[in-house]
Design a protein around this motif. Structure first.
Motif, PDB file in Angstrom:
ATOM      1  N   ARG A 126     -37.155  35.542  59.901  1.00 43.04           N
ATOM      2  CA  ARG A 126     -36.546  34.665  58.911  1.00 43.04           C
ATOM      3  C   ARG A 126     -37.595  33.835  58.173  1.00 43.04           C
ATOM      4  N   CYS A 127     -38.507  33.164  58.941  1.00 41.49           N
ATOM      5  CA  CYS A 127     -39.457  32.269  58.286  1.00 41.49           C
ATOM      6  C   CYS A 127     -40.923  32.672  58.434  1.00 41.49           C
ATOM      7  N   GLY A 128     -41.201  33.723  59.212  1.00 40.85           N
ATOM      8  CA  GLY A 128     -42.574  34.215  59.317  1.00 40.85           C
ATOM      9  C   GLY A 128     -43.457  33.487  60.312  1.00 40.85           C
ATOM     10  N   THR A 129     -42.932  32.409  60.904  1.00 42.34           N
ATOM     11  CA  THR A 129     -43.715  31.668  61.895  1.00 42.34           C
ATOM     12  C   THR A 129     -43.906  32.496  63.164  1.00 42.34           C
ATOM     13  N   ALA A 130     -45.013  32.243  63.850  1.00 43.20           N
ATOM     14  CA  ALA A 130     -45.229  32.902  65.136  1.00 43.20           C
ATOM     15  C   ALA A 130     -44.117  32.503  66.091  1.00 43.20           C
ATOM     16  N   ALA A 131     -43.649  33.471  66.876  1.00 39.52           N
ATOM     17  CA  ALA A 131     -42.602  33.166  67.853  1.00 39.52           C
ATOM     18  C   ALA A 131     -43.056  32.043  68.771  1.00 39.52           C
ATOM     19  N   ALA A 132     -42.119  31.184  69.125  1.00 43.81           N
ATOM     20  CA  ALA A 132     -42.443  30.095  70.048  1.00 43.81           C
ATOM     21  C   ALA A 132     -42.570  30.645  71.458  1.00 43.81           C
ATOM     22  N   GLY A 133     -41.938  31.781  71.684  1.00 42.55           N
ATOM     23  CA  GLY A 133     -42.043  32.390  73.017  1.00 42.55           C
ATOM     24  C   GLY A 133     -41.130  33.589  73.138  1.00 42.55           C
ATOM     25  N   LEU A 134     -41.362  34.337  74.196  1.00 44.78           N
ATOM     26  CA  LEU A 134     -40.476  35.453  74.486  1.00 44.78           C
ATOM     27  C   LEU A 134     -39.367  34.947  75.393  1.00 44.78           C
TER      28      LEU A 134
END
Ligand SMILES: Nc1nc2c(ncn2[C@@H]2O[C@H](COP(=O)(O)OP(=O)(O)OP(=O)(O)O)[C@@H](O)[C@H]2O)c(=O)[nH]1
Ligand SMILES: [Mg+2]
Ligand SMILES: [Zn+2]
Ligand SMILES: [Zn+2]
Lengths: 203, 263
Positions: A150-158
């Motif tokens: 959605r926003c391209g940010t790195a995932a905060a976590g799995l």
């Protein structure tokens, strides 16, 4: 600067750690591990369940299978069980393990142990990630996409996907479950209680 | 009646426990482990040869341990640098495990070692699953291997603290597309640093050593998304700043000075 240390090829540095004396805490390898130790065949497994990726190298899944057998044997020994009907594993999509290849190796690893003939049930766990800013959650897919769609940010976590767990052991008919490990589940109980993890062997 | 026990046990729990013990033990002695992973022939030994020479010239006490299925060739090459080197022949095993590494260090690892470089078996599949107690996991790929290597081996690239491209001297000849490679790395491991190196020309020489020393001194180490929970490490609770993560061995240097080589 330290003095240069010339490399001395040879026996000193030979294969596998010296295991002459058993570790002080009595840690030991299981029969299965000992049997296969150093003899994991490189070629016969190729093409069985995994194609194109391994080339001539031995199969990773054999090490995993041996670890599973070792842990189940330990739990069985601790509880006096004499047979295992099945083992259920949870394998995350990103665990780096190929379930088919693991099934193949599992059968070999079980031979001659109290897991002989045990069925392997591999439950695959999809990998999911979460985005911090927009709280979006998504299935990362394969190959994984770890930036938020959605926003391209790195995932905060799995949220899931790296599991490589023994979920449950089905003891063979007639066996009592390992005692003292299934709270509120004495002989004649319902089974399926949660068992505390048995004490780990040290390295 | 078929009885069931919920075991809920990580298959690699034993390796993880060994890795934690090793990491703690080495941290006390001021030693940090750098785990180098790549496909066979990516140039791990060639790059390491250069970094070891640099370390020796700068008086940084480093050692190297190299694991191969067969031959001691890599150890012979690395030992030309003059630093202590040990060859481990894995006898068919396709990866190193923490317990194996630990037992090879006993009685060998010099007491003043700051960095222990471990050249893992050339293989990008299973070494990725085995924590060796490293403070820095470095995954290498040469320019000849294809820009999509990170997508084909997501677990290895996804858990790297640092990615190193090797053989850049022949990048033009093989038409290496750096942007595509970086985009693929970013997809599986957002935020990880990518270094460009050539053991042939010396491009990027010394960078690996610098990054390793920084990590060993407890500096910030990249936190890969894939290395966070729900892995069975229990030291990482997610939600933190990706560039401000201190590796599990943070502060190795603060305990430096511990004498002796006994384990
Ligand atoms: N052109 C060029 N060739 C390189 C470079 N680095 C390594 N090579 C060549 O690549 C081949 C493999 O290099 P190694 O350093 O042995 O690779 P490795 O990753 O250690 O290989 P394994 O230990 O077998 O997995 C050798 O022929 C090297 O000469 C480089 O920077 N440029
Ligand atoms: Mg090599
Ligand atoms: Zn988002
Ligand atoms: Zn392996």
């Amino acid at each position: 600067m330290r003095a240069a240390v010339p490399y001395r090829p040879s026996a000193l540095y030979r294969v596998r750690p010296p295991r002459a004396a058993p570790p002080p805490n009595g840690a030991h390898r299981t029969a299965a591990a000992a049997r296969l130790n150093g003899r994991v065949p490189a070629r016969p497994f190729n093409g069985a369940g995994r194609t194109g990726r391994t080339g001539e190298r031995p199969m990773h899944e054999m090490s995993i299978a041996l670890a599973v057998v070792e842990q189940v044997e330990q739990a069985a020994r601790a509880g006096g069980a004499t047979g295992v009907a099945g083992v259920r594993l949870r394998i995350g999509e990103l665990a780096g393990v190929v379930p088919d290849a693991l099934s193949f190796c599992f059968e070999l690893a079980c031979a001659g142990t109290l897991l002989e003939g045990a069925e392997l049930e591999a439950e695959q766990v999809p990998a999911r990630a979460r985005c911090g800013p927009c709280a979006d959650e998504w299935a990362v897919g394969m190959p994984p996409q770890l930036c938020c769609p959605r926003c391209g940010t790195a995932a905060a976590g799995l949220l899931s996907g790296r599991e490589l767990h023994i979920a449950a052991v089905h003891w063979a008919d007639g066996d009592v479950p390992p005692h003292g490990r299934t709270p509120g589940d004495g002989p004649g109980g319902t089974g399926g209680g949660t068992a505390p993890v048995p004490p780990r062997e040290e390295c | 009646m078929c009885r069931v026990t919920d075991l809920q046990q990580a298959v690699l729990a034993k390796n993880d426990a060994c890795a934690h013990a090793l990491r703690a033990n080495l941290a006390q002695r001021g030693t940090a482990v750098v785990n180098l992973l790549s496909s066979p022939g990516s140039g791990k030994t060639a790059l390491l040869e250069r970094e070891l020479v640099l370390a020796r010239e700068r008086g940084v006490p480093v050692v190297a341990l190299t694991a191969d299925l067969a031959t001691e060739n890599d150890a012979v090459r690395l030992a030309r640098s003059g630093v202590p080197v040990k060859q481990v022949l894995t006898d068919g095993l396709c990866h190193l495990e923490a317990g194996m590494l630990g037992s090879h260090l006993t009685g060998w690892l010099p007491g003043d070692t700051r960095l222990l470089f471990v050249e893992n078996v050339g293989n990008l599949v299973c070494p990725a699953s085995y924590d060796l107690g490293e403070s820095l996991r470095v995954v290498l790929a040469s320019v000849t291997e294809g820009e999509d290597k990170p997508l084909k081996y997501p677990t290895a690239f996804g858990t790297a603290h640092l990615v190193v491209v090797t053989k850049t001297d022949i990048a033009a000849a093989v038409g290496f597309d750096e942007d595509a490679f970086r985009a693929h790395v970013e997809q599986v491991n957002p935020g990880v640093e990518v270094l460009l190196t050539s053991a042939r020309t010396g491009e990027g020489a010394g960078l690996l050593l610098e990054r390793a020393l920084a990590a060993g001194d407890g500096g910030p180490v990249h936190a890969p998304v894939m290395a966070g929970p729900p892995q069975h490490h229990g030291h990482d609770h997610g939600g933190h700043d990706h560039h401000d993560h201190h590796g599990p061995v943070a502060g190795a240097a603060s305990r430096r000075g511990a004498e002796g080589t006994g384990e």
